[in-house]
Write an enzyme that holds these catalytic residues in place. Structure first.
Site, PDB file in Angstrom:
ATOM      1  N   ARG A  15     -50.163  -0.555  36.095  1.00 28.09           N
ATOM      2  CA  ARG A  15     -50.072  -1.448  34.940  1.00 28.09           C
ATOM      3  C   ARG A  15     -49.287  -0.836  33.777  1.00 28.09           C
ATOM      4  O   ARG A  15     -48.896  -1.537  32.859  1.00 28.09           O
ATOM      5  CB  ARG A  15     -51.484  -1.856  34.483  1.00 28.09           C
ATOM      6  CG  ARG A  15     -52.175  -2.800  35.469  1.00 28.09           C
ATOM      7  CD  ARG A  15     -53.676  -2.924  35.220  1.00 28.09           C
ATOM      8  NE  ARG A  15     -54.439  -1.823  35.817  1.00 28.09           N
ATOM      9  CZ  ARG A  15     -55.763  -1.723  35.799  1.00 28.09           C
ATOM     10  NH1 ARG A  15     -56.479  -2.661  35.200  1.00 28.09           N
ATOM     11  NH2 ARG A  15     -56.379  -0.700  36.358  1.00 28.09           N
ATOM     12  N   ASN A 170     -68.831  -1.492  31.732  1.00 27.48           N
ATOM     13  CA  ASN A 170     -68.902  -0.130  32.262  1.00 27.48           C
ATOM     14  C   ASN A 170     -67.826   0.743  31.603  1.00 27.48           C
ATOM     15  O   ASN A 170     -66.646   0.394  31.619  1.00 27.48           O
ATOM     16  CB  ASN A 170     -68.673  -0.231  33.782  1.00 27.48           C
ATOM     17  CG  ASN A 170     -68.441   1.112  34.435  1.00 27.48           C
ATOM     18  OD1 ASN A 170     -68.865   2.144  33.933  1.00 27.48           O
ATOM     19  ND2 ASN A 170     -67.763   1.083  35.580  1.00 27.48           N
ATOM     20  N   ALA A 380     -25.214  29.647  -3.813  1.00 26.76           N
ATOM     21  CA  ALA A 380     -24.917  28.388  -3.121  1.00 26.76           C
ATOM     22  C   ALA A 380     -23.778  28.591  -2.129  1.00 26.76           C
ATOM     23  O   ALA A 380     -22.813  29.289  -2.408  1.00 26.76           O
ATOM     24  CB  ALA A 380     -24.522  27.333  -4.142  1.00 26.76           C
ATOM     25  N   ALA A 423     -18.634  36.373  -5.660  1.00 26.20           N
ATOM     26  CA  ALA A 423     -18.525  35.013  -5.132  1.00 26.20           C
ATOM     27  C   ALA A 423     -17.265  34.862  -4.292  1.00 26.20           C
ATOM     28  O   ALA A 423     -16.236  35.476  -4.587  1.00 26.20           O
ATOM     29  CB  ALA A 423     -18.508  34.018  -6.282  1.00 26.20           C
TER      30      ALA A 423
HETATM   31  C1  UD1 Z   1     -62.643   1.226  36.083  1.00 25.76           C
HETATM   32  C2  UD1 Z   1     -63.972   0.656  36.609  1.00 25.76           C
HETATM   33  C3  UD1 Z   1     -64.464  -0.393  35.602  1.00 25.76           C
HETATM   34  C4  UD1 Z   1     -64.633   0.226  34.241  1.00 25.76           C
HETATM   35  C5  UD1 Z   1     -63.341   0.884  33.791  1.00 25.76           C
HETATM   36  C6  UD1 Z   1     -63.586   1.689  32.523  1.00 25.76           C
HETATM   37  C7  UD1 Z   1     -63.883   0.750  39.027  1.00 25.76           C
HETATM   38  C8  UD1 Z   1     -63.648  -0.005  40.288  1.00 25.76           C
HETATM   39  N1  UD1 Z   1     -63.767   0.074  37.895  1.00 25.76           N
HETATM   40  O1  UD1 Z   1     -61.729   0.160  36.089  1.00 25.76           O
HETATM   41  O2  UD1 Z   1     -65.703  -0.914  36.038  1.00 25.76           O
HETATM   42  O3  UD1 Z   1     -65.039  -0.765  33.326  1.00 25.76           O
HETATM   43  O4  UD1 Z   1     -62.824   1.792  34.791  1.00 25.76           O
HETATM   44  O5  UD1 Z   1     -62.407   2.112  31.949  1.00 25.76           O
HETATM   45  O6  UD1 Z   1     -64.180   1.916  39.089  1.00 25.76           O
HETATM   46  N2  UD1 Z   1     -58.512   6.651  40.099  1.00 25.76           N
HETATM   47  C9  UD1 Z   1     -58.478   7.622  41.081  1.00 25.76           C
HETATM   48  N3  UD1 Z   1     -58.255   7.232  42.379  1.00 25.76           N
HETATM   49  C10 UD1 Z   1     -58.089   5.939  42.736  1.00 25.76           C
HETATM   50  C11 UD1 Z   1     -58.146   4.950  41.721  1.00 25.76           C
HETATM   51  C12 UD1 Z   1     -58.356   5.352  40.416  1.00 25.76           C
HETATM   52  O7  UD1 Z   1     -58.630   8.799  40.805  1.00 25.76           O
HETATM   53  O8  UD1 Z   1     -57.907   5.674  43.945  1.00 25.76           O
HETATM   54  C13 UD1 Z   1     -58.708   7.074  38.689  1.00 25.76           C
HETATM   55  C14 UD1 Z   1     -57.612   6.592  37.767  1.00 25.76           C
HETATM   56  O9  UD1 Z   1     -56.565   7.577  37.662  1.00 25.76           O
HETATM   57  C15 UD1 Z   1     -58.342   6.392  36.448  1.00 25.76           C
HETATM   58  C16 UD1 Z   1     -59.765   6.115  36.850  1.00 25.76           C
HETATM   59  O10 UD1 Z   1     -59.890   6.487  38.201  1.00 25.76           O
HETATM   60  O11 UD1 Z   1     -58.301   7.559  35.636  1.00 25.76           O
HETATM   61  C17 UD1 Z   1     -60.124   4.624  36.688  1.00 25.76           C
HETATM   62  O12 UD1 Z   1     -59.221   3.864  37.502  1.00 25.76           O
HETATM   63  P1  UD1 Z   1     -58.575   2.517  36.959  1.00 25.76           P
HETATM   64  O13 UD1 Z   1     -57.712   1.970  38.009  1.00 25.76           O
HETATM   65  O14 UD1 Z   1     -58.025   2.708  35.621  1.00 25.76           O
HETATM   66  O15 UD1 Z   1     -59.888   1.614  36.879  1.00 25.76           O
HETATM   67  P2  UD1 Z   1     -60.141   0.334  35.966  1.00 25.76           P
HETATM   68  O16 UD1 Z   1     -59.530  -0.829  36.607  1.00 25.76           O
HETATM   69  O17 UD1 Z   1     -59.803   0.613  34.566  1.00 25.76           O
HETATM   70 CA    CA Z   2     -58.837   2.280  33.514  1.00 27.00          CA
END
Ligand code: UD1
Ligand code: CA
Length: 476
Positions: A15, A170, A380, A423
């Site tokens: 995103r 969350n 200067a 100078a």
């Molecule tokens: C996630 C939560 C959501 C919460 C929100 C808070 C889940 C499914 N959803 O959503 O409930 O409200 O965070 O900000 O958990 N990441 C990995 N491996 C992966 C996917 C993601 O390490 O395969 C890491 C990402 O780098 C990130 C974090 O996990 O730092 C959260 O992932 P992201 O995709 O941002 O989750 P959200 O859709 O924001």
């Molecule tokens: Ca996130």
């Protein structure tokens, strides 16, 4: 209570629409992941494990060690899968595992500590930290049963119309007792997305009758997750405001707080006055009672007490000692040191040079690779010619020297203690102490030269000019 910390940072960050991994995007100059690691360190965990994915090398190179270990999630199969990947690394764990998302740069350590206290005091197996927001569609909703007990977390895309109305969401911060940790293997794949959602750990725990709670104790301002550039700029604005507010609370004066940008690693002394549009970057330290005028940018530098940095000055990797004054329109390039009570004026550029106490370079000079003593006056337009096209050379100017305006000091060269340079001189050889050096063409005055020239112009007039003059005189 022994604590291990896991930070999830392996997501693709689609995103953000960027080639840079999401967690390396910066908020007030700090990569988001670094901000989260800094918070994790304040919790004093045994270990900090950062889950990284395909772009892991880039993350490691940017963040460095910072006392963390990296764990690879080969494919981004969701937050639940990311946590599964740390199971082997945590097999000797005894206490609680706190999980943080790498994209929550505003995390407030006090809230996490409070959350961990609740988790422990309530003897939970799993706890989740939640908050209320007016825009819940960016987060998973906290679903509670009739008695208020959390039973699951539902992501926006899976929520029904009733669930979508829930404003409690969350934060992505969880506390999981090691005894209950193996439940991450029980997280089912989400049919819609084909990923393993860590959020489903709550429903899985409820099914197993593990004691689970959601604590709604934070605010969006400290727990917001960053998925888009719009959210990133919002988080930057919030962090910027928080930083300035914290310095106001500690006795720093701002004329227009909203226009100022201060890096989180900056330190400012009491009674210092900061004018509009000032940018203080990196590990900069400003002493007490100093004044920083408008449009100044200072990076990784140390400014003493009672110093004055005048308008539109740039200072990088340098040191300005107590009561010195720099600017307006001055440029201190890396490795410069300005002595106590010294004065660097307008359009003066200093590079990798030491300027002694009370020395003055008030206008239009370039001083590079120089060691300048105390009580020196640099006129200067003085230039240290430090570069011969191949190498840089040093200029030494000893205490009490006077350099006349528009002089060039061709390095390597030494101007001895108390000497004067006339100078307009080009100095190519050392000047002994207490002597006068001049090197310029001797002045020659030819008296009456102008009149003589006019006369000679008259004798050389062409026939056409003469005819034209004649016409002019007769009025034809
Ligand atoms: C996630 C939560 C959501 C919460 C929100 C808070 C889940 C499914 N959803 O959503 O409930 O409200 O965070 O900000 O958990 N990441 C990995 N491996 C992966 C996917 C993601 O390490 O395969 C890491 C990402 O780098 C990130 C974090 O996990 O730092 C959260 O992932 P992201 O995709 O941002 O989750 P959200 O859709 O924001
Ligand atoms: Ca996130």
């Amino acid at each position: 209570m022994s604590l291990d910390c896991v930070i999830l940072a392996a997501g693709l960050g689609t995103r953000m629409k960027s080639a840079v991994p999401k967690v390396l995007h910066t908020v007030c100059g700090i990569p988001m992941l670094k901000a989260v690691i800094t918070v994790a360190r304040t919790l004093n965990p045994e270990r900090i494990l950062v889950v990284i994915g395909k772009q892991g090398e880039r993350i490691k190179n940017t963040i460095g060690s910072l006392g963390v270990s990296y764990v690879l999630q080969r494919e981004p199969k969701g937050t639940g899968h990311a946590l599964r990947c740390v199971r082997p690394a945590l097999r000797n764990s005894r206490g609680v595992i706190v999980v943080l998302n790498g994209d929550t740069p505003l995390l407030n350590p006090d809230i996490i500590k409070k959350f961990l206290r609740y988790h422990k005091n309530d003897k939970n197996s799993i706890s989740v930290l939640s908050f209320n927001t007016k825009n819940p569609e960016h987060y998973g909703r906290i679903i509670r049963n009739a008695s208020g007990q959390v039973i699951s977390i539902v992501e926006d895309r899976d929520a029904d119309s009733m669930q979508k109305k829930i404003s409690e969401v969350n934060s992505g911060v969880y506390a999981i007792n090691y005894d209950a940790f193996k439940i991450v293997d029980k997280i089912p794949v989400n049919p819609a997305k084909g990923e393993y959602y860590l959020t489903d750990i709550i429903a899985a725990a409820s099914r197993k009758n593990l004691k689970t709670s959601a604590y709604c104790i934070g605010t969006e301002e400290e727990l917001m997750g960053i998925n888009t550039r719009e959210e990133l700029s919002k988080a930057s604005a919030l962090m910027k405001r928080n930083i300035v507010q914290s310095w106001i609370a500690r006795g720093v004066n701002f004329l227009d707080a909203d226009s100022v940008s201060i890096h989180p690693d900056v330190c400012i002394g009491k009674e210092t006055m900061i004018y509009p549009n000032v940018c203080l970057d990196g590990h900069t330290r400003i002493g007490k009672g100093s004044v920083i005028y408008p449009n100044v940018r200072i990076r990784n530098s140390d400014i003493g007490n009672g110093a004055v940095i005048k308008d539109s000055t740039v200072i990088e990797d340098s040191r300005v000692k107590d009561r010195a004054s720099v600017g307006p329109f001055a440029y201190l390039r890396p490795g410069s040191q300005i002595g106590t009570d010294a004065r660097i004026g307008n359009f003066v550029e200093i590079k990798k040079s030491v300027i002694g106490e009370r020395t003055k370079a008030s206008h239009l000079s370039y001083i590079g690779d120089a060691i300048v003593g105390k009580d020196v006056n640099i006129g200067a337009g003085t230039i240290t010619c430090n570069y011969d096209g191949r190498a840089k050379h040093t200029t030494k100017i000893e205490d009490g020297v006077f350099i006349g305006s528009d002089s060039q000091l061709v390095a390597p060269v030494r101007i001895g203690k108390g000497a004067y340079v006339g100078a307009g001189s080009t100095i190519t050889r050392d000047v002994p102490p207490m002597s006068l050096a001049t090197s310029r063409v001797h002045q020659m005055n030819r008296e009456g030269w102008v009149q003589k020239r006019q006369g000679s112009v008259g004798t050389r007039r062409s026939a056409t000019q003469k005819a034209a003059d004649k016409r002019g005189r007769t009025g034809r």
